[in-house]
Design a protein around this motif. Structure first.
Motif, PDB file in Angstrom:
ATOM      1  N   GLN A  37      -4.108 -11.094  -6.894  1.00 24.28           N
ATOM      2  CA  GLN A  37      -5.085 -11.327  -5.974  1.00 24.28           C
ATOM      3  C   GLN A  37      -4.654 -11.145  -4.762  1.00 24.28           C
ATOM      4  N   ILE A  38      -3.332 -11.642  -4.078  1.00 22.13           N
ATOM      5  CA  ILE A  38      -2.988 -11.435  -2.677  1.00 22.13           C
ATOM      6  C   ILE A  38      -2.823 -10.038  -2.575  1.00 22.13           C
ATOM      7  N   SER A  39      -2.511  -9.174  -3.577  1.00 21.34           N
ATOM      8  CA  SER A  39      -2.193  -7.549  -3.107  1.00 21.34           C
ATOM      9  C   SER A  39      -3.880  -6.917  -2.988  1.00 21.34           C
ATOM     10  N   LEU A  40      -4.757  -7.631  -3.254  1.00 22.34           N
ATOM     11  CA  LEU A  40      -6.217  -6.958  -2.881  1.00 22.34           C
ATOM     12  C   LEU A  40      -6.690  -7.554  -1.475  1.00 22.34           C
ATOM     13  N   TRP A  55     -10.566  -9.554   2.197  1.00 21.37           N
ATOM     14  CA  TRP A  55     -10.610  -8.654   0.984  1.00 21.37           C
ATOM     15  C   TRP A  55     -10.578  -7.167   1.271  1.00 21.37           C
ATOM     16  N   VAL A  56      -9.498  -6.468   0.950  1.00 17.59           N
ATOM     17  CA  VAL A  56      -9.390  -5.074   1.104  1.00 17.59           C
ATOM     18  C   VAL A  56      -9.314  -4.065  -0.019  1.00 17.59           C
ATOM     19  N   GLY A  57      -9.529  -4.649  -1.126  1.00 19.52           N
ATOM     20  CA  GLY A  57      -9.578  -4.039  -2.448  1.00 19.52           C
ATOM     21  C   GLY A  57      -8.425  -3.298  -2.522  1.00 19.52           C
ATOM     22  N   LEU A  58      -8.435  -2.041  -3.013  1.00 14.71           N
ATOM     23  CA  LEU A  58      -7.319  -1.061  -3.231  1.00 14.71           C
ATOM     24  C   LEU A  58      -6.605  -0.420  -2.218  1.00 14.71           C
ATOM     25  N   ALA A  59      -7.062  -0.930  -0.814  1.00 13.56           N
ATOM     26  CA  ALA A  59      -6.300  -0.372   0.261  1.00 13.56           C
ATOM     27  C   ALA A  59      -5.001  -0.341   0.440  1.00 13.56           C
ATOM     28  N   ASN A  60      -4.096  -1.329  -0.098  1.00  9.85           N
ATOM     29  CA  ASN A  60      -2.804  -1.521   0.000  1.00  9.85           C
ATOM     30  C   ASN A  60      -2.326  -0.675  -1.088  1.00  9.85           C
ATOM     31  N   PHE A  61      -2.817  -0.373  -1.962  1.00 11.21           N
ATOM     32  CA  PHE A  61      -2.364   0.514  -3.129  1.00 11.21           C
ATOM     33  C   PHE A  61      -2.369   1.937  -2.671  1.00 11.21           C
ATOM     34  N   ILE A 263       8.879  -5.661   3.493  1.00 15.19           N
ATOM     35  CA  ILE A 263       7.234  -5.965   4.048  1.00 15.19           C
ATOM     36  C   ILE A 263       7.099  -7.208   3.721  1.00 15.19           C
ATOM     37  N   ALA A 264       7.426  -7.978   2.849  1.00 16.36           N
ATOM     38  CA  ALA A 264       6.870  -9.239   2.691  1.00 16.36           C
ATOM     39  C   ALA A 264       7.362 -10.280   3.325  1.00 16.36           C
ATOM     40  N   PHE A 265       8.806 -10.426   3.570  1.00 19.62           N
ATOM     41  CA  PHE A 265       9.645 -11.543   4.185  1.00 19.62           C
ATOM     42  C   PHE A 265      10.209 -11.312   5.408  1.00 19.62           C
ATOM     43  N   PHE A 270       2.159 -10.037   3.578  1.00 20.32           N
ATOM     44  CA  PHE A 270       2.080 -10.515   2.159  1.00 20.32           C
ATOM     45  C   PHE A 270       1.393  -9.618   1.374  1.00 20.32           C
ATOM     46  N   GLY A 271       0.320  -9.086   1.868  1.00 22.32           N
ATOM     47  CA  GLY A 271      -0.771  -8.369   0.909  1.00 22.32           C
ATOM     48  C   GLY A 271      -0.099  -7.186   0.406  1.00 22.32           C
ATOM     49  N   ARG A 272       0.609  -6.464   1.347  1.00 24.27           N
ATOM     50  CA  ARG A 272       1.218  -5.281   0.960  1.00 24.27           C
ATOM     51  C   ARG A 272       2.496  -5.385   0.345  1.00 24.27           C
TER      52      ARG A 272
END
Length: 302
Positions: A37-40, A55-61, A263-265, A270-272
């Motif tokens: 969920q966070i990845s989206l 909400w960014v959908g698949l933008a991070n991927f 990236i996260a910490f 957190f999303g990426r």
């Protein structure tokens, strides 16, 4: 002929399974769905996105697999390439190969040399990561390191291993660190082989290499597959290279686990970071399915 009644009823069997299922749901399924969920989203630790993530959908991927930045240092493609090299070099070639060589070399030998080698290899495996990393940083130091002192005594030039060859240093470190598991697994596999196999090969005139190739390898094929899959999974997810190189210099030794941490910490995106974690979970799932499929095939073959 009457059918045999099961020892436990369906209800009692489910009651025994409920605690295990609860742990799986709480510690595996729920965190995985939460990360997905966070990845989206574009959630971060600071700033506006921390209070109201969008909400960014698949933008991070899409950003992870962007062809324009795919192989640039500091991006996901470079980290994935380093991870593949790290796994192939340290796990598939180094740990498995060296572990099998040690197990075969001391298979039929007894005495103090075998005990010393096995003790040293296992000791390298059980020492805490931070202690081992500190030892290797001191060992590879350019000015005061033991390795460069030996090279200087031989008349060779000193090498700044952690700067000039960071990924290679991490690979050698991981081989030294993790060979014990492969060695113990192959030693137990060789111990189950009947001595008559090798005795018959010797009577037939086979040399050591022929006996190893035609008898040993086919007999322990299942153990080899198990070892390769397990150490691949462990090496793919390990974080220990961070302790000696930090992923540097200039991201030359950054593997996927270090990239996710950065990236996260460190950047608090957190999303990426969650998107990278989802990709890692997918890769681990594929490797696990391959492992189960191979084990099932080995069981049918037997």
């Amino acid at each position: 002929m009457s059918q045999r009644r099961p020892i436990l009823s369906l209800g009692i069997g489910l009651a025994f399974l409920l605690p295990a299922l609860g742990f799986v749901l709480v510690f595996l399924v729920f965190p995985s769905l939460w990360v997905l969920q966070i990845s989206l989203t574009n959630q971060t630790l600071t700033g506006e996105a921390a209070l109201s993530p969008q909400w960014v959908g698949l933008a991070n991927f899409q950003a992870l697999f962007d062809p324009e930045t795919w192989m640039i240092r500091g991006y996901f493609g470079n980290a994935l390439r380093n991870t593949v090299l790290f796994v192939i070099g340290s796990a598939l070639i180094g740990q498995a190969g060296l572990g099998l060589a040690l197990a075969w070399a001391f298979h039929r030998r007894r005495g103090w040399l075998r005990e010393v080698v096995y003790t040293l290899v296992i000791l390298a495996w059980i020492i805490p990561d931070v202690v081992v990393a500190f030892m290797w940083v001191a060992y590879l130091d350019r000015d005061q390191g033991t390795l460069n002192a030996v090279l200087a005594a031989l008349g060779l030039s000193r090498v700044d291993w952690l700067i000039e060859h960071p990924l290679f240093s991490a690979i050698v470190f991981n081989i030294w660190r993790g060979t014990a598991f492969s060695m113990l697994l192959f030693s137990s596999a060789l111990a189950t082989l009947p001595p008559s196999y090798l005795e018959a090969a010797a009577v037939a005139g086979a040399n050591a290499w022929q006996a190893f190739r035609d008898i040993i390898l086919p007999s322990i094929r299942g153990h080899i597959v198990t070892d390769l899959i397990l150490i691949t999974l462990w090496t793919f997810n390990t974080f220990t290279p961070y302790l000696i190189t930090g992923g540097g210099p200039t991201f030359r030794s950054e593997v996927v686990s270090i990239y996710t941490f950065r990236i996260a910490f460190q950047h608090f995106e957190f999303g990426r970071g969650a998107a990278v974690a989802v990709v890692m979970m997918f890769i681990n799932l594929v490797l696990a399915l391959i492992y189960l499929r191979v084990l099932r095939r080995e069981g049918v073959a037997r």
